[in-house]
Design a protein around this motif. Structure first.
Motif, PDB file in Angstrom:
ATOM      1  N   VAL A 158      -3.212  16.947  -8.447  1.00  0.00           N
ATOM      2  CA  VAL A 158      -3.191  15.418  -7.887  1.00  0.00           C
ATOM      3  C   VAL A 158      -4.366  15.704  -6.723  1.00  0.00           C
ATOM      4  CG1 VAL A 158      -2.281  13.558  -6.728  1.00  0.00           C
ATOM      5  CG2 VAL A 158      -1.184  14.746  -8.879  1.00  0.00           C
ATOM      6  N   THR A 159      -5.378  14.802  -6.687  1.00  0.00           N
ATOM      7  CA  THR A 159      -6.247  14.643  -5.591  1.00  0.00           C
ATOM      8  C   THR A 159      -6.530  13.239  -5.285  1.00  0.00           C
ATOM      9  OG1 THR A 159      -7.500  16.823  -6.406  1.00  0.00           O
ATOM     10  CG2 THR A 159      -8.646  14.951  -5.028  1.00  0.00           C
ATOM     11  N   LEU A 160      -5.925  13.004  -4.023  1.00  0.00           N
ATOM     12  CA  LEU A 160      -6.148  11.784  -3.325  1.00  0.00           C
ATOM     13  C   LEU A 160      -6.464  11.663  -1.821  1.00  0.00           C
ATOM     14  CD1 LEU A 160      -2.966   9.755  -4.658  1.00  0.00           C
ATOM     15  CD2 LEU A 160      -5.376   9.259  -5.455  1.00  0.00           C
ATOM     16  N   THR A 161      -7.449  10.904  -1.681  1.00  0.00           N
ATOM     17  CA  THR A 161      -7.692  10.500  -0.117  1.00  0.00           C
ATOM     18  C   THR A 161      -7.521   9.292   0.375  1.00  0.00           C
ATOM     19  OG1 THR A 161      -9.359  12.234  -0.195  1.00  0.00           O
ATOM     20  CG2 THR A 161      -9.497  10.724   1.710  1.00  0.00           C
ATOM     21  N   ILE A 162      -6.641   8.899   1.500  1.00  0.00           N
ATOM     22  CA  ILE A 162      -6.248   7.823   1.979  1.00  0.00           C
ATOM     23  C   ILE A 162      -6.518   7.852   3.309  1.00  0.00           C
ATOM     24  CG2 ILE A 162      -4.195   6.115   2.217  1.00  0.00           C
ATOM     25  CD1 ILE A 162      -2.820   7.857  -0.182  1.00  0.00           C
ATOM     26  N   ASN A 163      -7.200   6.768   3.802  1.00  0.00           N
ATOM     27  CA  ASN A 163      -7.425   6.518   5.130  1.00  0.00           C
ATOM     28  C   ASN A 163      -6.665   5.152   5.754  1.00  0.00           C
ATOM     29  OD1 ASN A 163      -9.910   8.218   5.238  1.00  0.00           O
ATOM     30  ND2 ASN A 163     -10.869   7.044   3.948  1.00  0.00           N
ATOM     31  N   THR A 164      -6.386   5.336   7.056  1.00  0.00           N
ATOM     32  CA  THR A 164      -5.715   4.141   7.548  1.00  0.00           C
ATOM     33  C   THR A 164      -6.721   2.816   7.354  1.00  0.00           C
ATOM     34  OG1 THR A 164      -6.840   4.880   9.562  1.00  0.00           O
ATOM     35  CG2 THR A 164      -4.562   5.390   9.663  1.00  0.00           C
ATOM     36  N   GLY A 165      -5.932   1.723   7.466  1.00  0.00           N
ATOM     37  CA  GLY A 165      -6.596   0.695   7.127  1.00  0.00           C
ATOM     38  C   GLY A 165      -6.902   0.313   5.404  1.00  0.00           C
ATOM     39  N   GLU A 166      -6.227   1.300   4.822  1.00  0.00           N
ATOM     40  CA  GLU A 166      -6.425   1.176   3.297  1.00  0.00           C
ATOM     41  C   GLU A 166      -5.314   1.138   2.556  1.00  0.00           C
ATOM     42  OE1 GLU A 166     -10.515   4.055   2.743  1.00  0.00           O
ATOM     43  OE2 GLU A 166      -8.609   4.786   1.961  1.00  0.00           O
ATOM     44  N   THR A 167      -5.044   0.545   1.447  1.00  0.00           N
ATOM     45  CA  THR A 167      -3.787   0.288   0.656  1.00  0.00           C
ATOM     46  C   THR A 167      -4.103   0.927  -0.833  1.00  0.00           C
ATOM     47  OG1 THR A 167      -2.999  -1.593   1.831  1.00  0.00           O
ATOM     48  CG2 THR A 167      -2.208  -1.280  -0.447  1.00  0.00           C
ATOM     49  N   HIS A 168      -3.448   1.997  -1.282  1.00  0.00           N
ATOM     50  CA  HIS A 168      -3.753   2.361  -2.420  1.00  0.00           C
ATOM     51  C   HIS A 168      -2.422   2.303  -3.446  1.00  0.00           C
ATOM     52  CE1 HIS A 168      -7.132   5.351  -1.764  1.00  0.00           C
ATOM     53  NE2 HIS A 168      -6.803   4.791  -0.427  1.00  0.00           N
ATOM     54  N   ALA A 169      -2.416   1.837  -4.532  1.00  0.00           N
ATOM     55  CA  ALA A 169      -1.511   1.448  -5.510  1.00  0.00           C
ATOM     56  C   ALA A 169      -1.731   2.730  -6.621  1.00  0.00           C
ATOM     57  CB  ALA A 169      -1.475   0.432  -6.252  1.00  0.00           C
ATOM     58  N   ILE A 170      -0.155   3.303  -6.903  1.00  0.00           N
ATOM     59  CA  ILE A 170      -0.188   4.258  -8.054  1.00  0.00           C
ATOM     60  C   ILE A 170       0.756   3.832  -8.786  1.00  0.00           C
ATOM     61  CG2 ILE A 170       0.989   6.395  -8.490  1.00  0.00           C
ATOM     62  CD1 ILE A 170       0.151   7.539  -6.039  1.00  0.00           C
ATOM     63  N   MET A 171       0.224   3.449 -10.234  1.00  0.00           N
ATOM     64  CA  MET A 171       1.035   2.821 -11.413  1.00  0.00           C
ATOM     65  C   MET A 171       0.910   3.695 -12.429  1.00  0.00           C
ATOM     66  SD  MET A 171      -0.695  -1.124 -11.259  1.00  0.00           S
ATOM     67  CE  MET A 171       0.890  -1.615 -12.197  1.00  0.00           C
ATOM     68  N   GLY A 172       2.169   3.810 -13.187  1.00  0.00           N
ATOM     69  CA  GLY A 172       2.133   4.757 -14.312  1.00  0.00           C
ATOM     70  C   GLY A 172       3.560   4.723 -14.877  1.00  0.00           C
ATOM     71  N   PRO A 173       3.770   5.106 -16.063  1.00  0.00           N
ATOM     72  CA  PRO A 173       4.971   5.237 -16.840  1.00  0.00           C
ATOM     73  C   PRO A 173       6.032   5.993 -16.021  1.00  0.00           C
ATOM     74  CG  PRO A 173       3.346   6.510 -17.915  1.00  0.00           C
ATOM     75  CD  PRO A 173       2.984   6.046 -16.769  1.00  0.00           C
ATOM     76  N   ASN A 174       7.273   5.834 -16.514  1.00  0.00           N
ATOM     77  CA  ASN A 174       8.398   6.749 -16.017  1.00  0.00           C
ATOM     78  C   ASN A 174       8.131   7.984 -16.340  1.00  0.00           C
ATOM     79  OD1 ASN A 174      10.238   4.707 -14.835  1.00  0.00           O
ATOM     80  ND2 ASN A 174      11.102   4.090 -16.904  1.00  0.00           N
ATOM     81  N   GLY A 175       8.434   9.262 -15.518  1.00  0.00           N
ATOM     82  CA  GLY A 175       8.374  10.333 -15.806  1.00  0.00           C
ATOM     83  C   GLY A 175       6.903  10.896 -15.398  1.00  0.00           C
ATOM     84  N   SER A 176       6.153  10.158 -14.749  1.00  0.00           N
ATOM     85  CA  SER A 176       4.514  10.598 -14.755  1.00  0.00           C
ATOM     86  C   SER A 176       4.295  11.406 -13.511  1.00  0.00           C
ATOM     87  CB  SER A 176       3.740   9.401 -14.745  1.00  0.00           C
ATOM     88  OG  SER A 176       4.015   8.380 -13.745  1.00  0.00           O
ATOM     89  N   GLY A 177       5.340  11.413 -12.735  1.00  0.00           N
ATOM     90  CA  GLY A 177       5.098  12.099 -11.374  1.00  0.00           C
ATOM     91  C   GLY A 177       4.807  11.451  -9.895  1.00  0.00           C
ATOM     92  N   LEU A 222       0.321   3.822   0.639  1.00  0.00           N
ATOM     93  CA  LEU A 222       0.541   4.567  -0.591  1.00  0.00           C
ATOM     94  C   LEU A 222       1.419   3.832  -1.266  1.00  0.00           C
ATOM     95  CD1 LEU A 222      -1.010   6.526  -2.706  1.00  0.00           C
ATOM     96  CD2 LEU A 222       0.743   8.086  -2.068  1.00  0.00           C
ATOM     97  N   LEU A 223       1.228   2.893  -2.229  1.00  0.00           N
ATOM     98  CA  LEU A 223       2.217   1.836  -2.794  1.00  0.00           C
ATOM     99  C   LEU A 223       2.470   2.319  -4.478  1.00  0.00           C
ATOM    100  CD1 LEU A 223       4.049  -0.543  -2.915  1.00  0.00           C
ATOM    101  CD2 LEU A 223       1.926  -1.986  -3.616  1.00  0.00           C
ATOM    102  N   ILE A 224       3.675   2.711  -4.634  1.00  0.00           N
ATOM    103  CA  ILE A 224       3.907   3.395  -5.821  1.00  0.00           C
ATOM    104  C   ILE A 224       4.873   2.122  -6.752  1.00  0.00           C
ATOM    105  CG2 ILE A 224       5.474   4.997  -7.233  1.00  0.00           C
ATOM    106  CD1 ILE A 224       4.780   6.943  -4.810  1.00  0.00           C
ATOM    107  N   THR A 225       4.371   2.014  -7.787  1.00  0.00           N
ATOM    108  CA  THR A 225       5.067   0.694  -8.454  1.00  0.00           C
ATOM    109  C   THR A 225       4.575   0.769 -10.019  1.00  0.00           C
ATOM    110  OG1 THR A 225       5.126  -1.935  -8.723  1.00  0.00           O
ATOM    111  CG2 THR A 225       3.095  -0.880  -8.403  1.00  0.00           C
ATOM    112  N   HIS A 226       5.726   0.351 -10.717  1.00  0.00           N
ATOM    113  CA  HIS A 226       5.413   0.141 -12.430  1.00  0.00           C
ATOM    114  C   HIS A 226       4.562  -1.073 -12.759  1.00  0.00           C
ATOM    115  CE1 HIS A 226       7.920   3.226 -13.867  1.00  0.00           C
ATOM    116  NE2 HIS A 226       8.868   3.245 -12.997  1.00  0.00           N
TER     117      HIS A 226
END
Length: 254
Positions: free
Chosen positions: A26-45, A202-206
């Motif tokens: 996994v490669t991700l870069t997040i800066n202050t002031g940014e909102t990143h959403a991670i979406m994916g099926p169950n069991g994807s990590g 970093l917002l993780i949601t289905h």
């Protein structure tokens, strides 16, 4: 501006049949002031990534790196990560019998900042944040999360977020179990913290439901322990319409 950088992260857990790789580069870069959403099926990590950033001992990093402003996060203890500015809103907040909300919040704030907040200003800040999140003032004297509903526990997580003022917040399915009213209140709390410009999220949601209230600049599709695609907010709308089937088929054929 602060930067949280994740590079080629591989993470395994120990199972009865031996080590099992969950994150596969996994490669991700997040800066202050940014909102990143991670979406994916169950069991994807997705939750594995959140727990690894926070330092959960169950997850073993086999290769790759996580850095915060160039500092090696993986070399930090859990409390050091918190003091460095990392915050995890857990998917399933735990109950802490015998520890009142008042004591927990002030003790945690003191540990993070290295000094106790002024009692007069702190009391005012806690009261205002609880009012904004529609938390009953009586909860301040109750034990942390003990007997709280799922929605109440999530509001308390965001209460901590607003009071502790981290550089980066990882929200692990904060929307799960929330009704429409609670979702709006919790989202407003996240937006207040994000609007300062001093926090990255970093917002993780289905689901896209929470993204109606918390607007991401970046959306990442997680499948089989990898980022399968990244894009803007429009990618979330496409996922809502099409689902993850084509990504899962591609991962199975890889």
């Amino acid at each position: 501006m602060s930067t949280l950088e994740i590079k080629d992260l591989h993470v395994s857990i120990e199972t009865e049949s031996g080590p099992k790789e969950i994150l596969k580069g996994v490669t991700l870069t997040i800066n202050t002031g940014e909102t990143h959403a991670i979406m994916g099926p169950n069991g994807s990590g997705k939750s594995t990534l959140a727990s690894t950033i926070a330092g959960h001992p169950r997850y073993e990093v086999t290769s790759g790196s996580i850095t915060l402003d160039g500092e090696d996060v993986l070399e930090m203890s859990v409390d050091e990560r918190a003091r460095a500015g990392l915050f995890l809103a857990m998917q399933y907040p735990v109950e802490i019998p015998g520890v009142t909300m008042t004591n927990f919040l002030r003790t945690a704030k003191t540990a993070i900042d290295g000094e106790a907040p002024s009692l007069r200003h702190w009391t005012k800040d806690v009261k205002a944040a609880m009012e904004d999140l529609k938390i009953d003032p009586a909860f301040a004297a109750r034990n942390v999360n003990e007997g709280f509903s799922g929605g109440e526990k999530k509001r308390v997580e965001i209460l901590q977020l607003e009071l502790f003022k981290p550089k980066f917040a990882v929200l692990d399915e904060t929307d799960s179990g929330l009704d429409v009213d609670a979702l709006r209140v919790v989202s407003d709390g996240v937006n207040r913290a994000q609007d300062t410009g001093t926090m990255g999220t970093l917002l993780i949601t289905h689901y896209t439901r929470i993204l109606q209230y918390i607007k991401p600049q970046f959306v990442h599709v997680f499948v089989d322990g990898r980022v399968a695609e990244s894009g803007g907010a429009e990618l979330a709308d496409r996922l809502e319409a099409e689902g993850y089937e084509r990504y899962e088929a591609a991962a199975a054929g890889a």
